[in-house]
Design a protein around this motif. Structure first.
Motif, PDB file in Angstrom:
ATOM      1  N   ALA A   1      -1.603  10.367  15.722  1.00  0.00           N
ATOM      2  CA  ALA A   1      -1.366   9.599  14.500  1.00  0.00           C
ATOM      3  C   ALA A   1       0.125   9.505  14.208  1.00  0.00           C
ATOM      4  CB  ALA A   1      -2.058  10.282  13.325  1.00  0.00           C
ATOM      5  N   ARG A   2       0.500   8.365  13.629  1.00  0.00           N
ATOM      6  CA  ARG A   2       1.851   8.214  13.116  1.00  0.00           C
ATOM      7  C   ARG A   2       1.788   7.314  11.896  1.00  0.00           C
ATOM      8  NH1 ARG A   2       4.018   3.293  14.119  1.00  0.00           N
ATOM      9  NH2 ARG A   2       3.044   2.029  15.748  1.00  0.00           N
ATOM     10  N   THR A   3       2.704   7.549  10.982  1.00  0.00           N
ATOM     11  CA  THR A   3       2.806   6.694   9.806  1.00  0.00           C
ATOM     12  C   THR A   3       3.509   5.411  10.227  1.00  0.00           C
ATOM     13  OG1 THR A   3       2.916   8.657   8.396  1.00  0.00           O
ATOM     14  CG2 THR A   3       3.658   6.566   7.429  1.00  0.00           C
ATOM     15  N   ALA A   4       2.968   4.280   9.781  1.00  0.00           N
ATOM     16  CA  ALA A   4       3.560   2.991  10.135  1.00  0.00           C
ATOM     17  C   ALA A   4       5.014   2.929   9.675  1.00  0.00           C
ATOM     18  CB  ALA A   4       2.766   1.860   9.492  1.00  0.00           C
ATOM     19  N   GLU A   5       5.844   2.360  10.515  1.00  0.00           N
ATOM     20  CA  GLU A   5       7.262   2.163  10.197  1.00  0.00           C
ATOM     21  C   GLU A   5       7.393   1.099   9.106  1.00  0.00           C
ATOM     22  OE1 GLU A   5       9.661   3.977  11.399  1.00  0.00           O
ATOM     23  OE2 GLU A   5       8.399   5.051  12.838  1.00  0.00           O
ATOM     24  N   PRO A   6       8.459   1.164   8.297  1.00  0.00           N
ATOM     25  CA  PRO A   6       8.623   0.185   7.207  1.00  0.00           C
ATOM     26  C   PRO A   6       8.554  -1.269   7.674  1.00  0.00           C
ATOM     27  CG  PRO A   6      10.215   1.959   6.954  1.00  0.00           C
ATOM     28  CD  PRO A   6       9.516   2.178   8.281  1.00  0.00           C
ATOM     29  N   GLU A   7       9.087  -1.560   8.868  1.00  0.00           N
ATOM     30  CA  GLU A   7       9.092  -2.949   9.333  1.00  0.00           C
ATOM     31  C   GLU A   7       7.709  -3.431   9.780  1.00  0.00           C
ATOM     32  OE1 GLU A   7      10.563  -0.258  12.650  1.00  0.00           O
ATOM     33  OE2 GLU A   7      11.115  -0.541  10.551  1.00  0.00           O
TER      34      GLU A   7
ATOM     35  N   TYR B   1      -7.325  -1.874  -1.775  1.00  0.00           N
ATOM     36  CA  TYR B   1      -6.091  -1.137  -1.474  1.00  0.00           C
ATOM     37  C   TYR B   1      -4.941  -1.625  -2.347  1.00  0.00           C
ATOM     38  CZ  TYR B   1      -8.251   0.983   2.670  1.00  0.00           C
ATOM     39  OH  TYR B   1      -9.054   1.705   3.516  1.00  0.00           O
ATOM     40  N   ASP B   2      -4.877  -2.919  -2.637  1.00  0.00           N
ATOM     41  CA  ASP B   2      -3.822  -3.427  -3.521  1.00  0.00           C
ATOM     42  C   ASP B   2      -3.954  -2.825  -4.916  1.00  0.00           C
ATOM     43  OD1 ASP B   2      -2.365  -5.064  -1.737  1.00  0.00           O
ATOM     44  OD2 ASP B   2      -3.758  -6.735  -2.025  1.00  0.00           O
ATOM     45  N   ALA B   3      -5.185  -2.733  -5.423  1.00  0.00           N
ATOM     46  CA  ALA B   3      -5.407  -2.118  -6.740  1.00  0.00           C
ATOM     47  C   ALA B   3      -5.041  -0.640  -6.714  1.00  0.00           C
ATOM     48  CB  ALA B   3      -6.861  -2.310  -7.175  1.00  0.00           C
ATOM     49  N   TYR B   4      -5.379   0.045  -5.628  1.00  0.00           N
ATOM     50  CA  TYR B   4      -5.030   1.471  -5.518  1.00  0.00           C
ATOM     51  C   TYR B   4      -3.514   1.651  -5.571  1.00  0.00           C
ATOM     52  CZ  TYR B   4      -9.812   1.964  -3.577  1.00  0.00           C
ATOM     53  OH  TYR B   4     -11.162   1.933  -3.346  1.00  0.00           O
ATOM     54  N   GLN B   5      -2.775   0.777  -4.861  1.00  0.00           N
ATOM     55  CA  GLN B   5      -1.320   0.891  -4.873  1.00  0.00           C
ATOM     56  C   GLN B   5      -0.785   0.663  -6.282  1.00  0.00           C
ATOM     57  OE1 GLN B   5       1.243   1.737  -2.150  1.00  0.00           O
ATOM     58  NE2 GLN B   5       1.719   2.259  -4.256  1.00  0.00           N
ATOM     59  N   GLY B   6      -1.427  -0.234  -7.022  1.00  0.00           N
ATOM     60  CA  GLY B   6      -1.013  -0.493  -8.391  1.00  0.00           C
ATOM     61  C   GLY B   6      -1.255   0.666  -9.342  1.00  0.00           C
ATOM     62  N   LYS B   7      -2.142   1.591  -8.978  1.00  0.00           N
ATOM     63  CA  LYS B   7      -2.466   2.742  -9.826  1.00  0.00           C
ATOM     64  C   LYS B   7      -1.513   3.924  -9.643  1.00  0.00           C
ATOM     65  CE  LYS B   7      -6.586   4.436  -9.654  1.00  0.00           C
ATOM     66  NZ  LYS B   7      -7.928   4.852  -9.206  1.00  0.00           N
ATOM     67  N   THR B   8      -0.694   3.913  -8.597  1.00  0.00           N
ATOM     68  CA  THR B   8       0.098   5.099  -8.274  1.00  0.00           C
ATOM     69  C   THR B   8       1.552   4.732  -7.994  1.00  0.00           C
ATOM     70  OG1 THR B   8       0.243   7.049  -6.834  1.00  0.00           O
ATOM     71  CG2 THR B   8      -0.486   5.014  -5.795  1.00  0.00           C
ATOM     72  N   ASP B   9       2.443   5.685  -8.267  1.00  0.00           N
ATOM     73  CA  ASP B   9       3.850   5.514  -7.905  1.00  0.00           C
ATOM     74  C   ASP B   9       4.094   5.863  -6.446  1.00  0.00           C
ATOM     75  OD1 ASP B   9       4.553   4.764 -10.494  1.00  0.00           O
ATOM     76  OD2 ASP B   9       4.876   6.833 -11.124  1.00  0.00           O
ATOM     77  N   ARG B  10       3.122   6.565  -5.841  1.00  0.00           N
ATOM     78  CA  ARG B  10       3.220   6.973  -4.444  1.00  0.00           C
ATOM     79  C   ARG B  10       3.144   5.739  -3.557  1.00  0.00           C
ATOM     80  NH1 ARG B  10      -1.170   8.152  -0.903  1.00  0.00           N
ATOM     81  NH2 ARG B  10      -2.719   7.857  -2.511  1.00  0.00           N
ATOM     82  N   LYS B  11       3.958   5.691  -2.530  1.00  0.00           N
ATOM     83  CA  LYS B  11       3.856   4.618  -1.534  1.00  0.00           C
ATOM     84  C   LYS B  11       2.706   5.001  -0.598  1.00  0.00           C
ATOM     85  CE  LYS B  11       7.929   2.217  -2.062  1.00  0.00           C
ATOM     86  NZ  LYS B  11       7.794   1.808  -3.438  1.00  0.00           N
ATOM     87  N   ILE B  12       1.629   4.254  -0.682  1.00  0.00           N
ATOM     88  CA  ILE B  12       0.446   4.594   0.112  1.00  0.00           C
ATOM     89  C   ILE B  12       0.747   4.374   1.595  1.00  0.00           C
ATOM     90  CG2 ILE B  12      -1.933   3.946   0.635  1.00  0.00           C
ATOM     91  CD1 ILE B  12      -2.326   3.398  -2.341  1.00  0.00           C
ATOM     92  N   PRO B  13       0.574   5.422   2.400  1.00  0.00           N
ATOM     93  CA  PRO B  13       0.865   5.292   3.833  1.00  0.00           C
ATOM     94  C   PRO B  13      -0.219   4.521   4.608  1.00  0.00           C
ATOM     95  CG  PRO B  13       0.963   7.593   3.122  1.00  0.00           C
ATOM     96  CD  PRO B  13       0.314   6.808   2.024  1.00  0.00           C
ATOM     97  N   VAL B  14       0.251   3.751   5.560  1.00  0.00           N
ATOM     98  CA  VAL B  14      -0.626   3.152   6.561  1.00  0.00           C
ATOM     99  C   VAL B  14      -0.443   4.000   7.818  1.00  0.00           C
ATOM    100  CG1 VAL B  14      -1.091   1.116   7.975  1.00  0.00           C
ATOM    101  CG2 VAL B  14      -0.463   0.850   5.558  1.00  0.00           C
ATOM    102  N   VAL B  15      -1.570   4.379   8.423  1.00  0.00           N
ATOM    103  CA  VAL B  15      -1.527   5.287   9.561  1.00  0.00           C
ATOM    104  C   VAL B  15      -2.037   4.574  10.803  1.00  0.00           C
ATOM    105  CG1 VAL B  15      -2.370   7.496  10.468  1.00  0.00           C
ATOM    106  CG2 VAL B  15      -1.900   7.240   8.013  1.00  0.00           C
ATOM    107  N   VAL B  16      -1.278   4.694  11.891  1.00  0.00           N
ATOM    108  CA  VAL B  16      -1.635   4.105  13.169  1.00  0.00           C
ATOM    109  C   VAL B  16      -2.144   5.241  14.062  1.00  0.00           C
ATOM    110  CG1 VAL B  16      -0.817   2.782  15.138  1.00  0.00           C
ATOM    111  CG2 VAL B  16       0.158   2.355  12.857  1.00  0.00           C
ATOM    112  N   LEU B  17      -3.371   5.090  14.541  1.00  0.00           N
ATOM    113  CA  LEU B  17      -3.995   6.080  15.422  1.00  0.00           C
ATOM    114  C   LEU B  17      -3.975   5.501  16.822  1.00  0.00           C
ATOM    115  CD1 LEU B  17      -7.057   6.777  13.094  1.00  0.00           C
ATOM    116  CD2 LEU B  17      -5.008   8.195  13.327  1.00  0.00           C
ATOM    117  N   GLU B  18      -3.058   6.022  17.638  1.00  0.00           N
ATOM    118  CA  GLU B  18      -2.872   5.490  18.985  1.00  0.00           C
ATOM    119  C   GLU B  18      -3.564   6.372  20.011  1.00  0.00           C
ATOM    120  OE1 GLU B  18       1.425   5.585  18.699  1.00  0.00           O
ATOM    121  OE2 GLU B  18       1.457   3.421  18.368  1.00  0.00           O
TER     122      GLU B  18
END
Length: 134
Positions: free
Chosen positions: A92-98, A114-131
């Motif tokens: 696993a790795r966290t997706a790069e900003p780009e 997921y958009d609503a979840y992001q709107g509920k928190t100040d945390r930047k919700i991570p996207v995870v890539v499972l390679e």
């Protein structure tokens, strides 16, 4: 509707026949190693494919804290996934900003909340890539 441990149990018992398709989305089982206990933990997570990788979102429903499975992956990125009847070892790795905007779009097309979840928190919700583990 399947949730939590019952979702995991039925998915494993049926090779994903029950639980892979869930509420209009596709779900994989993610098994991580507990960062404190060293024990395996399995969690059902909505996913999408991006090439040979599986993409998941560490949303925790928009809670202020990252989900435990994500914290476990930060401590040990080697994990196992089950997609239907098939099991794969992944890193696993966290997706790069780009790359995050494209992957976020991929995920919100299947789970718009997921958009609503992001709107509920100040945390930047991570996207995870499972390679696939090489």
């Amino acid at each position: 509707m399947l949730y939590g441990k019952e979702h995991v149990k039925r998915y494993q018992e049926t090779g994903g026949a029950e639980g892979h398709d869930w509420n209009g989305a596709t779900v994989l089982l993610l098994t991580t190693t507990g960062r404190r206990s060293g024990e395996p933990y399995t969690t059902p997570v909505i996913y999408q494919r991006d090439g040979d990788a599986h993409v998941v979102v560490a949303s925790n429903g928009g809670e202020p804290k990252d989900p435990d499975w994500y914290l476990n992956l930060l401590a040990d990125p080697d994990a196992e996934i089950q997609v239907g009847p098939d099991k794969h070892h992944v890193t696993a790795r966290t997706a790069e900003p780009e790359e995050k905007p494209q992957l976020w779009g991929l995920m919100t097309r299947v789970w718009p909340d997921y958009d609503a979840y992001q709107g509920k928190t100040d945390r930047k919700i991570p996207v995870v890539v499972l390679e696939p583990r090489r």
